[in-house]
Enzyme design. Sequence first.
Site, mmCIF file in Angstrom:
data_model
loop_
_atom_site.group_PDB
_atom_site.id
_atom_site.type_symbol
_atom_site.label_atom_id
_atom_site.label_comp_id
_atom_site.label_asym_id
_atom_site.label_seq_id
_atom_site.Cartn_x
_atom_site.Cartn_y
_atom_site.Cartn_z
ATOM 1 N N GLU A 1 -5.138 8.719 35.225
ATOM 2 C CA GLU A 1 -4.107 9.465 34.503
ATOM 3 C C GLU A 1 -4.785 10.289 33.422
ATOM 4 O O GLU A 1 -5.679 9.795 32.728
ATOM 5 C CB GLU A 1 -3.086 8.512 33.879
ATOM 6 C CG GLU A 1 -2.034 9.194 33.041
ATOM 7 C CD GLU A 1 -1.030 8.211 32.444
ATOM 8 O OE1 GLU A 1 -0.441 8.571 31.410
ATOM 9 O OE2 GLU A 1 -0.843 7.120 32.994
ATOM 10 N N GLU B 1 0.608 14.720 24.467
ATOM 11 C CA GLU B 1 1.791 13.912 24.172
ATOM 12 C C GLU B 1 2.115 14.100 22.694
ATOM 13 O O GLU B 1 1.217 14.149 21.852
ATOM 14 C CB GLU B 1 1.547 12.437 24.450
ATOM 15 C CG GLU B 1 1.330 12.100 25.906
ATOM 16 C CD GLU B 1 1.102 10.619 26.116
ATOM 17 O OE1 GLU B 1 2.048 9.919 26.510
ATOM 18 O OE2 GLU B 1 -0.039 10.161 25.873
#
Length: 344
Positions: free
Chosen positions: A224, A229
């Site tokens: 990932e 974010e």
Amino acid sequence: MSDLSSRNNSGTERSTLCALVSVGCVSVGCLFAASPAFAQADLAGATAKLTLQVATAILGEKCRRVEAPNPVSFAAVALHRTFHDDFDAHPLADGRWASYYAGGAAWPEARYWGGEGSDFRRKTSYNGEQQIYVDPRYGGRETKPLGLDPFKVSDGILSITASRTPPALKAVLFNNEYVSGILTTQSRFSQKYGYFEIRAKVPVGTGVWPAFWMLADDGGWPPEVDIMEGRGQRPGDIVMTTHWRRPETQRVERCGFDFVVPDAATTFHDYGVLWQPDRITYFIDRQPVSEIKVPVGFHEPMYMIVNLAMGSKTLEGVGFVDGESPNIVAFEIDRVSAYQIDER
């Protein structure tokens, strides 16, 4: 973010902190300031050709921040564009994006659009998320479309909007507090190596969790790559993290850093990652800010995900939604682009 279809009981290992510690890597947040030495002439555009500067120093086993520019220790990487959406039309109009998680195994087509259990493809419960991802075709527990559309396009800007679930639809939408949106390119576009970038404003607020990230197109997890974010309770705090699994222990590891972009909520910035055979480099406004030696398990092409979640128990600084959370909040996106490395 993490892949709900592949998590099972192993967890996501996603309790990333502002002082981020993993595999012996320690990072404190650092103030980001753009450097003209690395800036493109026109950051607002996604040209067909692109050149980025990448550090050349030998990498150890830990991720590290890229220090102040030094022309002697950086090299140019030439790229050509392979994917681009500048959102002049609705993102679901041409089939390049899906509005749900596909995961590692396909469902019958009808199940993506509603029925009991369909929320599994439309949220990540392990993370403690309190939204459900919808689109105009989705019917929740029912099979009849509800006509909810979290995607709005105006003047070339896509807004993924999260809003409190209408009380009359709470039960049919699995009692989630918010409705929101996700876009993924799984089975539509994926790429091994190259540069992946979003130009966006990063919304804030209690429980607000915007993200731009990548997973393996075969449905496996990890790897990932969290390109960007936002910690909704910490305006301007941008997280960039790599996740992988150690085969000898099956432990999921992560390493990354927080960067402060003071006007991230009000001004468009570019957030990107360059995946090369030997290293992964993260960029803000096309300036390299951190890098890591490519971990084990990065074998498959990866696809892109952009979403606005609400509520988290795994990412510090997001929090659960409460009475102070915005009733409506928008993740504004100017464009999403991908580039492949030019052959030498």
